[in-house]
Enzyme design. Structure first.
Site, PDB file in Angstrom:
ATOM      1  N   ASP A  99      34.304  40.318  34.563  1.00  0.00           N
ATOM      2  CA  ASP A  99      35.722  40.435  34.245  1.00  0.00           C
ATOM      3  C   ASP A  99      36.258  39.029  33.967  1.00  0.00           C
ATOM      4  O   ASP A  99      36.066  38.126  34.786  1.00  0.00           O
ATOM      5  CB  ASP A  99      36.442  41.043  35.458  1.00  0.00           C
ATOM      6  CG  ASP A  99      37.341  42.188  35.071  1.00  0.00           C
ATOM      7  OD1 ASP A  99      38.284  41.943  34.292  1.00  0.00           O
ATOM      8  OD2 ASP A  99      37.108  43.316  35.548  1.00  0.00           O
ATOM      9  N   ASP A 206      40.424  40.833  30.725  1.00  0.00           N
ATOM     10  CA  ASP A 206      41.581  41.399  31.411  1.00  0.00           C
ATOM     11  C   ASP A 206      42.854  41.154  30.621  1.00  0.00           C
ATOM     12  O   ASP A 206      43.104  40.062  30.149  1.00  0.00           O
ATOM     13  CB  ASP A 206      41.693  40.737  32.796  1.00  0.00           C
ATOM     14  CG  ASP A 206      42.724  41.397  33.689  1.00  0.00           C
ATOM     15  OD1 ASP A 206      42.610  42.607  33.930  1.00  0.00           O
ATOM     16  OD2 ASP A 206      43.637  40.690  34.159  1.00  0.00           O
ATOM     17  N   GLU A 268      41.056  44.520  27.405  1.00  0.00           N
ATOM     18  CA  GLU A 268      41.978  45.539  27.917  1.00  0.00           C
ATOM     19  C   GLU A 268      43.272  45.401  27.120  1.00  0.00           C
ATOM     20  O   GLU A 268      43.893  44.337  27.118  1.00  0.00           O
ATOM     21  CB  GLU A 268      42.214  45.251  29.404  1.00  0.00           C
ATOM     22  CG  GLU A 268      43.029  46.315  30.079  1.00  0.00           C
ATOM     23  CD  GLU A 268      43.705  45.815  31.342  1.00  0.00           C
ATOM     24  OE1 GLU A 268      44.014  46.649  32.190  1.00  0.00           O
ATOM     25  OE2 GLU A 268      43.930  44.605  31.468  1.00  0.00           O
ATOM     26  N   HIS A 345      39.149  51.196  37.533  1.00  0.00           N
ATOM     27  CA  HIS A 345      39.658  50.868  38.871  1.00  0.00           C
ATOM     28  C   HIS A 345      41.187  50.904  38.942  1.00  0.00           C
ATOM     29  O   HIS A 345      41.751  50.679  40.007  1.00  0.00           O
ATOM     30  CB  HIS A 345      39.158  49.479  39.264  1.00  0.00           C
ATOM     31  CG  HIS A 345      39.746  48.417  38.373  1.00  0.00           C
ATOM     32  ND1 HIS A 345      39.443  48.315  37.033  1.00  0.00           N
ATOM     33  CD2 HIS A 345      40.665  47.464  38.623  1.00  0.00           C
ATOM     34  CE1 HIS A 345      40.144  47.332  36.510  1.00  0.00           C
ATOM     35  NE2 HIS A 345      40.886  46.795  37.436  1.00  0.00           N
ATOM     36  N   ASP A 346      41.857  51.109  37.813  1.00  0.00           N
ATOM     37  CA  ASP A 346      43.322  51.180  37.790  1.00  0.00           C
ATOM     38  C   ASP A 346      43.812  52.611  37.641  1.00  0.00           C
ATOM     39  O   ASP A 346      45.012  52.831  37.447  1.00  0.00           O
ATOM     40  CB  ASP A 346      43.889  50.368  36.609  1.00  0.00           C
ATOM     41  CG  ASP A 346      43.747  48.874  36.798  1.00  0.00           C
ATOM     42  OD1 ASP A 346      43.688  48.413  37.951  1.00  0.00           O
ATOM     43  OD2 ASP A 346      43.710  48.162  35.771  1.00  0.00           O
TER      44      ASP A 346
HETATM   45  O1  ISL Z   1      47.338  48.970  36.628  1.00  0.00           O
HETATM   46  C1  ISL Z   1      47.792  49.322  35.590  1.00  0.00           C
HETATM   47  C2  ISL Z   1      47.923  50.731  35.373  1.00  0.00           C
HETATM   48  O2  ISL Z   1      47.731  51.422  36.558  1.00  0.00           O
HETATM   49  C3  ISL Z   1      48.149  48.395  34.501  1.00  0.00           C
HETATM   50  O3  ISL Z   1      49.498  48.233  34.302  1.00  0.00           O
HETATM   51  C4  ISL Z   1      47.443  47.102  34.754  1.00  0.00           C
HETATM   52  O4  ISL Z   1      48.121  46.358  35.702  1.00  0.00           O
HETATM   53  C5  ISL Z   1      47.308  46.314  33.493  1.00  0.00           C
HETATM   54  O5  ISL Z   1      46.644  47.135  32.606  1.00  0.00           O
HETATM   55  C6  ISL Z   1      46.508  45.058  33.748  1.00  0.00           C
HETATM   56  O6  ISL Z   1      45.395  45.336  34.543  1.00  0.00           O
HETATM   57  C7  ISL Z   1      44.526  44.322  34.902  1.00  0.00           C
HETATM   58  O7  ISL Z   1      45.156  43.166  35.357  1.00  0.00           O
HETATM   59  C8  ISL Z   1      45.882  43.319  36.567  1.00  0.00           C
HETATM   60  C9  ISL Z   1      45.065  43.979  37.678  1.00  0.00           C
HETATM   61  O8  ISL Z   1      45.895  44.337  38.743  1.00  0.00           O
HETATM   62  C10 ISL Z   1      44.340  45.196  37.196  1.00  0.00           C
HETATM   63  O9  ISL Z   1      43.501  45.687  38.199  1.00  0.00           O
HETATM   64  C11 ISL Z   1      43.574  44.797  35.982  1.00  0.00           C
HETATM   65  O10 ISL Z   1      42.804  45.854  35.481  1.00  0.00           O
HETATM   66  C12 ISL Z   1      46.296  41.947  36.965  1.00  0.00           C
HETATM   67  O11 ISL Z   1      45.209  41.064  36.845  1.00  0.00           O
END
Ligand code: ISL
Ligand code: CA
Length: 607
Positions: A99, A206, A268, A345-346
C-alpha cells in the site's frame, strides 16, 4: 498471451496484516503469520498479494498513518521478515504489492515533527499550513468549512506555531505538501524506490486523486446546515496538478524499475464519476496508473451527510455500478484496463451487503458472488475471508466491540444528535438507527480476525485459549460454522468453489478476463444477465484458449433472490444454443436449464 502485461490476468488477494494470522500469540496478526500461510494462498490460486500497510505507525487509522516508510510496525515484524515474505511468495509464483500511502503521513513521522517544530523549520513547507480566519465576532476560524473524511474540520490548530495544518483524514494524518519538489523527491525515494529496490512488484496507491490541492481552498456548498463542516469530497479530488505529479512519480520512481508495464499500480479513485477524468489516470498512453479501484459498487447505499445511515438500493443499481467499469477496456480499444472487486478493508462483507447472510442462504450467496466476480472483465481483487464467505459482525454486538475510528466518530455524532432529541423515545430511535447502520456498513466487518478453524479464537492466534491474551479485535461469533478448515476439500464449500472458479477463469481467460461484457435484461431487479464475448482488441482468439471448450461466447445468469427465477436467454443465445458449463449449486442438481434456484448463478457456453 505474451503481449499482455502480467497484472491484467492476475488475481489479487488483499491481506490486512493485523487480522490475518498471529504467529507469536500477542493477539495481533503479523508477517511471519502471513508467511506461514503462503501455501494456503498458492493453493487457492491467487497470484498477487496486496498487503495493507505494515509500516511503522501509531495505528490511529490502522497503519494508514505512517510514521516511517522504511520500517515495520514492531508487532507485525521486522524489515528482515519482509525480505523473507518476498522470497516466500516469489518462490511460489506469487507477486507482492504494498500500500502506497503518500497523501498524508502520521503526525509522528519525523518530517511532520520537524515541520511543526517552528514556522521557519526547513520542513515547514512539507505540509500545508495556513493562518486562521477571524469571524465577525473576532473568533478564530479555520481557513475553510471542509469536513474531514472522519468528521470535524480538515484543519487542526497548532497552538505553539499559531497556524492550522490540513488533514483530509484524522487530525493525526497531516496532508503532505506535493507543491514542494523536495518533498516529492523524498516521497519517491522513501516510500516508492526503497521498496522496489527490495524486490516488491508494485503498489496499491491509496487515495490517489488527492495529492494536488485547490490552493485557494474555497468553501464547500452547505449540505449539512446543522454543522459548521461541509461535505467537500469533490473539492478534495482531482486537483489541478494531479496528473503532472503522477507522471513525475512514474518517471522518477517506476520507470527505473521497468515502468508501468512491469510494475503494477492500482490507484484508489473515489469520487470520480466522469469517464473522461478516469481515463486520464488509466490510459496506457498517459503513463500514469495501470488501473484504478472505483467505489461505485461498495458505496451503494451509503449516506452523504451521515455515511452509515443506509439508503435503499436494488440489483439494478449494482448492475449499473459494475457495468460502468466493465466496458472500459473494450471501449478504449485496449488502451484502458479495469478492475473487479466487491470487498476491501473499508467495506462491509459483500454477502451481507449484496446477497443474503441468512444461514440458509449464506453459502449459496457466497458462491453466487464468486461466480459473478470471476466471470467479469479486468484484474480481480479478493479480500481475505471472502473466499470462505465471511459475513458481517452480529447485530447484537455493542459499539465497544468496534475498533475503527470512523465508526466511533459516527456513533459520537449520532449521540450528539440524540442528545438534542425531543423525547427519550426519539433519542432511542436515533441510536437504534445508528447501530443498525453500523451493522450494515462499518469498515470493521472486514477487519475482524480471519477464521482459520473451529478452535478458540478461530485459530487466528497462537495465544493460549485461557483468555489471558485477547485478539486485538473480537472474532466473529460464527467462526465454528465459517472457517477454512471446515471448507478445505469439501465439495461445494465456498472455498472449494472459489478455487475451482479461479482455475476456470484462468483456463478461459480470453472470455472472462479479457472478454467484452454485454448486459441483458437490465431492468430485471432479480436476475443479473450478461454475455462475455471474445474482445478482438485484446488480440486473443478463441483458438488460443488452453481449455477444452474454445467457446467464443458465454452467458452468465445470476439469481439474487430467495425464489426460483427464469433464466433470461437473450435473442442470440436461445436456450437450445446454450450448454451448461458451471452452476453455483451443482451441475447435477440442475433439473431445468431455464430456471435458476434461489441465489444460484450459472455460466453457459453459447454455440
Ligand atoms: O473508508 C472509506 C469508505 O468507507 C473511504 O472514504 C476512504 O476513507 C477513502 O476511500 C480513502 O481510503 C484510504 O485512505 C484512508 C484509510 O482510512 C482507508 O483505510 C484507505 O483505504 C486514509 O489513509
Ligand atoms: Ca503477533
Amino acid at each position: 498471451f505474451t503481449s499482455q502485461a502480467w497484472w491484467k490476468d492476475a488475481v489479487v488477494y488483499q491481506v490486512y496484516p493485523a487480522s490475518f494470522k498471529d504467529s507469536n500469540g500477542d493477539g495481533i496478526g503479523d508477517i511471519p503469520g502471513l508467511i506461514a500461510k503462503a501455501d494456503y494462498l498458492s493453493a487457492l490460486g491467487i497470484n498477487v498479494v496486496w498487503l495493507s500497510p505494515m509500516y511503522k505507525s501509531p495505528q490511529v487509522d490502522m497503519g494508514y498513518d505512517i510514521a516511517d516508510y522504511e520500517d515495520i510496525h514492531a508487532p507485525f515484524g521486522k524489515l528482515a521478515d519482509m525480505d523473507v515474505l518476498i522470497e516466500a511468495l516469489h518462490s511460489r509464483g506469487i507477486k507482492l504489492i504494498l500500500d502506497l500511502v503518500i497523501n498524508h503521513t502520521s503526525d509522528q513521522h519525523a518530517w511532520f515533527q520537524e515541520s511543526r517544530a517552528s514556522r521557519d523549520s526547513p520542513k515547514r513547507d512539507w505540509y500545508i499550513w495556513r493562518p486562521a480566519r477571524y469571524d465577525a465576532q473576532g473568533q478564530r476560524q479555520p481557513p475553510n468549512n471542509w469536513r474531514a473524511n472522519f468528521g470535524g474540520s480538515v484543519w487542526e490548530w497548532d497552538e505553539p506555531t499559531q497556524e492550522y495544518y490540513l488533514h483530509y483524514f484524522a487530525k493525526e494524518q497531516p496532508d503532505l505538501n506535493w507543491e514542494n519538489p523536495t518533498t516529492r523527491q523524498a516521497i519517491y525515494d522513501s516510500a516508492v524506490r526503497f521498496w522496489l529496490r527490495r524486490g516488491i512488484d508494485g503498489f496499491r496507491v491509496d487515495t490517489v486523486n488527492k495529492y494536488s490541492k485547490p490552493l485557494e481552498f474555497p468553501d464547500a456548498p452547505v449540505t449539512d446546515p446543522a454543522s459548521p463542516w461541509q461535505f467537500a469530497y469533490p473539492l478534495f479530488c482531482n486537483g489541478p496538478r494531479i496528473h503532472e505529479f503522477l507522471r513525475e512519480m512514474v518517471r522518477e520512481a517506476l520507470d527505473p524499475f521497468g515502468g508501468p508495464g512491469h510494475v503494477m499500480t492500482v490507484g484508489e479513485l473515489p469520487s470520480t464519476p466522469d469517464p473522461v477524468d478516469i481515463k486520464r489516470y488509466v490510459s496506457a498512453r498517459a503513463h500514469e496508473l495501470n488501473m484504478v479501484l472505483s467505489f461505485d459498487m461498495v458505496y451503494l447505499g451509503m449516506g452523504t451527510v451521515r455515511k452509515y445511515l443506509p439508503q435503499p438500493f436494488n440489483l439494478c443499481d449494482v448492475k449499473a455500478a459494475l457495468a460502468r467499469w466493465q466496458h472500459m477496456a473494450a471501449e478504449s480499444d485496449g488502451d484502458m484496463w479495469t478492475t473487479v472487486f466487491a470487498e476491501n478493508h473499508d467495506s462491509a462483507r459483500s454477502i451481507s451487503r449484496f446477497a443474503s447472510d441468512a444461514p440458509e442462504h449464506r453459502e449459496a450467496s457466497a458462491r453466487l458472488l464468486a461466480l459473478m466476480l470471476t466471470s467479469l472483465t479486468g484484474t480481480l481483487f479478493i479480500y481475505q475471508g471472502q473466499e470462505i464467505g465471511m459475513v458481517n459482525l452480529p447485530r447484537a454486538w455493542p459499539v465497544d466491540e468496534y475498533r475503527d475510528l470512523e465508526t466511533h466518530n459516527f456513533y459520537a455524532a449520532m449521540q450528539a444528535e440524540a442528545a438534542k432529541a425531543g423525547s427519550p423515545a426519539e433519542a432511542d430511535k436515533i441510536m437504534t438507527a445508528a447501530m443498525d447502520g453500523i451493522n450494515v456498513l462499518a469498515r470493521d466487518h472486514a477487519r475482524s480476525p480471519m477464521q482459520w478453524d473451529a478452535s478458540p479464537n478461530a485459530g487466528f492466534t497462537s495465544a493460549p485459549a485461557d483468555g489471558s491474551v485477547q485478539p486485538w479485535m473480537r472474532v466473529n461469533d460464527n467462526y465454528r460454522e465459517i472457517n477454512v478448515a471446515a471448507q478445505m476439500d469439501k465439495a461445494g464449500s465456498p472455498l472449494e468453489f472459489w478455487r475451482r472458479l479461479l482455475s476456470f477463469r484462468r483456463q478461459h481467460r480470453h472470455l472472462f478476463v479479457y472478454g467484452e461484457f454485454v448486459e441483458h435484461d437490465h431492468d430485471n431487479p432479480f436476475v443479473f444477465t450478461y454475455t462475455k464475448l471474445i474482445d478482438h482488441a485484446s488480440g486473443i482468439e478463441a483458438g488460443e484458449d488452453a481449455g477444452p471448450h474454445p467457446a467464443a461466447k458465454a452467458l452468465v445468469s445470476l439469481n439474487f433472490t430467495d425464489q426460483p427465477q427464469a433464466v433470461c436467454f437473450p435473442v442470440d443465445c436461445s436456450a437450445d444454443k446454450c450448454e451448461l458449463a458451471i452452476s453455483s449449486t451443482s451441475v447435477d442438481k440442475v433439473t431445468d436449464i431455464a430456471v435458476l434456484q434461489p441465489y444460484e448463478g450459472r455460466i453457459y457456453w453459447v454455440r
